[in-house]
Design an enzyme around this catalytic site. Structure first.
Site, PDB file in Angstrom:
ATOM      1  N   LYS A 181       0.806  -1.345  -0.077  1.00 39.73           N
ATOM      2  CA  LYS A 181       0.108   0.039   0.107  1.00 39.73           C
ATOM      3  C   LYS A 181       0.830   1.338   0.029  1.00 39.73           C
ATOM      4  O   LYS A 181       1.895   1.188   0.456  1.00 39.73           O
ATOM      5  CB  LYS A 181      -1.040  -0.059   1.303  1.00 39.73           C
ATOM      6  N   ASP A 188      -2.583  -1.696  10.568  1.00 40.87           N
ATOM      7  CA  ASP A 188      -2.861  -1.715   9.111  1.00 40.87           C
ATOM      8  C   ASP A 188      -3.589  -3.070   8.647  1.00 40.87           C
ATOM      9  O   ASP A 188      -4.026  -2.966   7.493  1.00 40.87           O
ATOM     10  CB  ASP A 188      -1.544  -1.690   8.326  1.00 40.87           C
TER      11      ASP A 188
HETATM   12  O1  C5P Z   1      -0.089  -1.543  14.988  1.00 37.79           O
HETATM   13  P1  C5P Z   1       1.285  -1.720  14.688  1.00 37.79           P
HETATM   14  O2  C5P Z   1       1.745  -3.159  15.285  1.00 37.79           O
HETATM   15  O3  C5P Z   1       1.564  -1.965  13.382  1.00 37.79           O
HETATM   16  O4  C5P Z   1       2.108  -0.581  15.305  1.00 37.79           O
HETATM   17  C1  C5P Z   1       3.717  -0.804  15.386  1.00 37.79           C
HETATM   18  C2  C5P Z   1       3.876   0.358  16.632  1.00 37.79           C
HETATM   19  O5  C5P Z   1       3.796   1.624  15.870  1.00 37.79           O
HETATM   20  C3  C5P Z   1       3.077   0.407  17.655  1.00 37.79           C
HETATM   21  O6  C5P Z   1       3.623  -0.462  18.588  1.00 37.79           O
HETATM   22  C4  C5P Z   1       2.879   1.908  18.074  1.00 37.79           C
HETATM   23  O7  C5P Z   1       4.238   2.072  18.793  1.00 37.79           O
HETATM   24  C5  C5P Z   1       3.136   2.553  16.696  1.00 37.79           C
HETATM   25  N1  C5P Z   1       1.791   3.201  16.345  1.00 37.79           N
HETATM   26  C6  C5P Z   1       1.203   4.230  16.766  1.00 37.79           C
HETATM   27  N2  C5P Z   1       0.084   4.705  16.415  1.00 37.79           N
HETATM   28  C7  C5P Z   1      -0.638   3.892  15.443  1.00 37.79           C
HETATM   29  C8  C5P Z   1       0.001   2.864  14.733  1.00 37.79           C
HETATM   30  C9  C5P Z   1       1.163   2.482  15.153  1.00 37.79           C
HETATM   31  O8  C5P Z   1       1.657   4.843  17.639  1.00 37.79           O
HETATM   32  N3  C5P Z   1      -1.824   4.419  15.090  1.00 37.79           N
END
Ligand code: C5P
Length: 315
Positions: free
Chosen positions: A17, A168
């Site tokens: 994406k 995501d």
């Molecule tokens: O959700 P995901 O595991 O992809 O996110 C990885 C890291 O990115 C999270 O642990 C967080 O620190 C940060 N993040 C965030 N806010 C979001 C998505 C991700 O702070 N909306």
């Protein structure tokens, strides 16, 4: 996300994406950030092969393997304009604690199935790149597991598994351009006009999403994705390129000089717009045509700024 059945094997094409717009609205108590982002699946795919285990002897194990396939050997998967890897060898995703394996274990836990599977992932989407490769693979694993093990789990159950795996992952279940809110898991599919030809460059180094979010500052005057959508539908990419926005770019640039270098290089190009995708480090341009995209890839490749390839927006 395209699913094909060959005998007992399910083959899922999991797209990358691009974030055409990303605003950071605030920091939450759970450590995540409140977002509004417009994402578009693009024609660069990982391939997930899922074969349910035949015999009870396999005791419900998930047998997982992963291969890299350089893009020049797989132009079919990189859009009609093909793609190239430069001189930089791709990084391999971790085999243990991989999101695909975690997705399948979560399905087993939610459904109670004892079934096992043989799973092979062919990676083409660069990792730590802001292109959503790991999240797309996880969504592909949820779809394949639900179908291949004949679990019949409802869409909302699969969506909730997706949200547990990563912010995501739900977007990739929608199989459409979408505005995503919350921490990314609230997905509103949208219609985008035109194909969109893009050049993406992934520099030699990657960035951790968590590090970039930690370094970013939420905007006191947040922008909205609908402005880009409106300009795109009324006036096309010729005008909408200027509406691209990514609030994570200053934070990512403060952590990684290669993104700064890429921005400077892209500023010299006669493209419709350019910016970083997601939390980086990939940088992309909206091109005027497939021909221009191919010319730009050749130029960027000669400058050895990273792995450069052409993609288009998925319908
Ligand atoms: O959700 P995901 O595991 O992809 O996110 C990885 C890291 O990115 C999270 O642990 C967080 O620190 C940060 N993040 C965030 N806010 C979001 C998505 C991700 O702070 N909306």
């Amino acid at each position: 996300m395209h699913v094909e059945r060959v005998g007992k094997e399910l083959i899922v094409q999991a797209p990358a994406k691009l974030n055409l717009f990303l605003e950071v609205l605030g920091r939450r108590d759970d450590g995540f950030h409140e977002l509004e982002t417009l994402m578009w699946p693009v024609s660069l795919y990982d391939t997930l092969s899922f074969t349910p285990a035949e015999s009870a002897d396999e005791r419900g194990a998930i047998e997982f393997s992963c291969d890299w396939q350089p893009l020049e050997r797989s132009s079919r998967h990189a859009g009609t304009a093909g793609g190239v890897f430069g001189a930089i060898p791709p990084e391999r995703p971790a085999l243990d604690n991989n999101l695909v394996v975690r997705a399948l274990h979560l399905l087993k836990q939610v459904s109670g199935t004892q079934a096992g599977a043989r799973v092979k992932l062919t990676k083409r989407i660069p990792v730590a790149a802001g292109l959503g490769g790991g999240s797309s693979d996880a969504a592909a694993a949820l779809l394949a597991g639900n179908l291949g093990w004949q679990l019949g789990l409802a869409t909302d159950v699969i969506h909730s598994c997706a949200a547990q795996l990563g912010s995501d992952v739900p977007f990739f279940l929608a199989q459409s351009p979408a505005i995503c809110r919350g921490r990314g898991e609230r997905v509103e599919p949208v219609q985008l006009n035109g194909t969109g030809w893009f050049v993406i460059v992934r520099p030699a180094s990657g960035l951790s999403t968590a590090d970039v979010f930690r370094a970013c500052r939420p905007s006191p005057f947040p922008r909205q994705a609908k402005q880009l959508l409106e300009v795109l539908s009324e006036r096309g990419w010729e005008h909408a390129g200027r509406e691209l926005f990514n609030a994570l770019e200053p934070a990512a640039e403060s952590l990684n000089d290669e993104i700064v270098q890429l921005r400077r290089e892209f500023t010299k190009l006669d493209v419709l717009g350019h910016q970083m995708s997601g939390s980086g480090t990939s940088y992309f341009a909206v091109c005027r045509s497939a021909r221009q995209a191919r010319q730009i890839v050749a130029r960027l490749r000669s400058r050895k700024l990273g792995n450069a390839f052409v993609v288009r927006g998925c319908r």
